[in-house]
Design an enzyme around this catalytic site. Structure first.
Site, PDB file in Angstrom:
ATOM      1  N   CYS A 104       0.815  -1.213   0.000  1.00  0.00           N
ATOM      2  CA  CYS A 104       0.000   0.000   0.000  1.00  0.00           C
ATOM      3  C   CYS A 104       0.852   1.268   0.000  1.00  0.00           C
ATOM      4  O   CYS A 104       0.577   2.217  -0.754  1.00  0.00           O
ATOM      5  CB  CYS A 104      -0.961  -0.003   1.177  1.00  0.00           C
ATOM      6  SG  CYS A 104      -0.187  -0.279   2.797  1.00  0.00           S
ATOM      7  N   ASN A 105       1.897   1.307   0.820  1.00  0.00           N
ATOM      8  CA  ASN A 105       2.788   2.467   0.819  1.00  0.00           C
ATOM      9  C   ASN A 105       3.508   2.584  -0.524  1.00  0.00           C
ATOM     10  O   ASN A 105       3.682   3.683  -1.066  1.00  0.00           O
ATOM     11  CB  ASN A 105       3.830   2.356   1.933  1.00  0.00           C
ATOM     12  CG  ASN A 105       3.222   2.377   3.308  1.00  0.00           C
ATOM     13  OD1 ASN A 105       2.384   3.213   3.629  1.00  0.00           O
ATOM     14  ND2 ASN A 105       3.637   1.438   4.152  1.00  0.00           N
TER      15      ASN A 105
END
EC number: 1.2.1.38
Length: 360
Positions: free
Chosen positions: A162-163
């Site tokens: 996600c990051n």
């Protein structure tokens, strides 16, 4: 036509978000959900918000139970899915939401994860620009080449970190257009603790998180760094990207706000900078550039498969500033996985995926 679906790791946060979105998908039928210590228990005990799936019972995560479905989604910790996915021989589409198949480089895997490297699958961020560095891109079809071309017909898909996807989407347009330099990239992210999973850990307790902001994986140790560098190489970085990456846990259950800065390339104007990002995402249903002077809030993306970004040029510092917000469980993980699967199967890529968030 209905596709049969199994979700491994269904009792966790990522698994729960997959199920929430899959439950609204008109072409997917959830038939099997599996867990580890939760096997034998009703799914509703672990995902009480999923009332439409109350009839499902968690089963053991065994390859023979998963194999034979049209689609299998894995939502397991890194290192846990690779051995299982290798045993699926009768499943048309396998999507790994863990890290096991994201990295091409075995050396990067060894340095940041350790253990066996299970190889690289087609990367599940459809909106990413790909250029000369990509080994799995599609053919030029007019305009910018995007990762979605490689996803068409793919049978093995690696959903992103996600990051990593937040930062890669933030910076790839500038790298591809040559308006920023790929060295001396800096990003600081405010992140919700749901990205760390559902396991009980002292530093993730409410009493440890409320009223404070806690940096972690400082000094180039975060596992998403090589994934971002890989994406920026694919976008056409002329030299090896260098990135300072600092995530900070903040007291919100879900969401990422990433502030990324990059050196402005010589002679580039603010108009050219904005033009690069607007051209990259002009026709994207889920990645949107906000008007000049506007910047996103994480609250505006909660529950939605959207990534919102604001762009500015700091003339005094000679840097471009990109602020991006998304829901780490939705667009950051489960939404990206389902969107990529839609594309792979030849479906409308927006099927089952909301663009409207939840407010307040």
């Amino acid at each position: 036509m209905s596709f049969s679906v199994a979700v491994a790791g269904a009792s966790g946060y990522a698994g729960g978000e997959l199920l929430r979105l899959l439950a609204a998908h008109p072409e997917f039928e959830i038939r099997t959900v599996t867990g580890h210590s939760s096997a034998g228990r009703p799914l509703i005990e672990y995902q009480p918000h999923l009332r439409s799936l109350a009839h499902l019972t968690l089963e053991d995560t065994k390859p023979e139970l998963l194999d034979g479905h049209d689609i299998v989604f894995f939502a397991l910790p890194h290192g846990a899915s690779g051995e299982l996915t290798a045993q699926l021989h009768r499943t048309g589409t396998v999507v790994d939401c863990g890290a096991d198949h994201r990295l091409r480089s075995a050396a990067d895997w060894a340095a940041f994860y350790g253990g066996e490297h299970h190889g690289h699958w087609t990367y599940g961020v459809p909106e990413l620009i790909v250029a000369g560095g990509s080994q799995d891109r599609g053919s030029q079809g007019g305009g910018l080449v995007k990762q979605r071309e490689a996803l068409r017909g793919a049978t093995r898909i690696a959903a992103p970190g996600c990051n990593a996807s937040t930062v890669a989407l933030s910076l790839a347009p500038g790298v591809a257009a040559g308006v920023i330099e790929a060295q001396d990239l800096v990003t600081v992210l405010a992140v919700g603790p749901s990205g760390a999973g559902k396991a009980a850990k002292t530093h993730l307790l409410g009493s440890e998180l409320m009223g404070t902001a806690n940096p972690y994986a400082v000094g180039g140790t975060h596992r998403h760094i090589p994934e971002i560098q890989q994406a920026l190489r694919d976008a056409g970085a002329g030299a090896e990207p260098t990135l300072s990456f600092t995530p900070v846990l903040v007291p919100m259950s879900r969401g990422i706000l990433a502030t990324s800065t990059a050196r402005l390339a010589p002679g580039v104007t603010a108009q050219q900078v904005r033009g690069a990002w607007e051209a990259a995402y002009a026709d994207e249903p889920f990645v949107q550039v906000l008007p000049e002077g506007s910047f996103p809030r994480t609250a505006d993306t909660l529950g939605a498969n959207t990534c919102l970004m604001g762009i500015a040029v700091d003339e005094a510092a000679g840097r471009v500033v990109v602020v991006a917000a998304l829901d780490n469980l939705a667009k950051g993980t489960a939404g990206a996985a389902i969107q990529s699967t839609n594309i792979a199967l030849g479906l409308d890529e927006t099927l089952g995926l909301p663009v409207n968030g939840v407010a307040p």
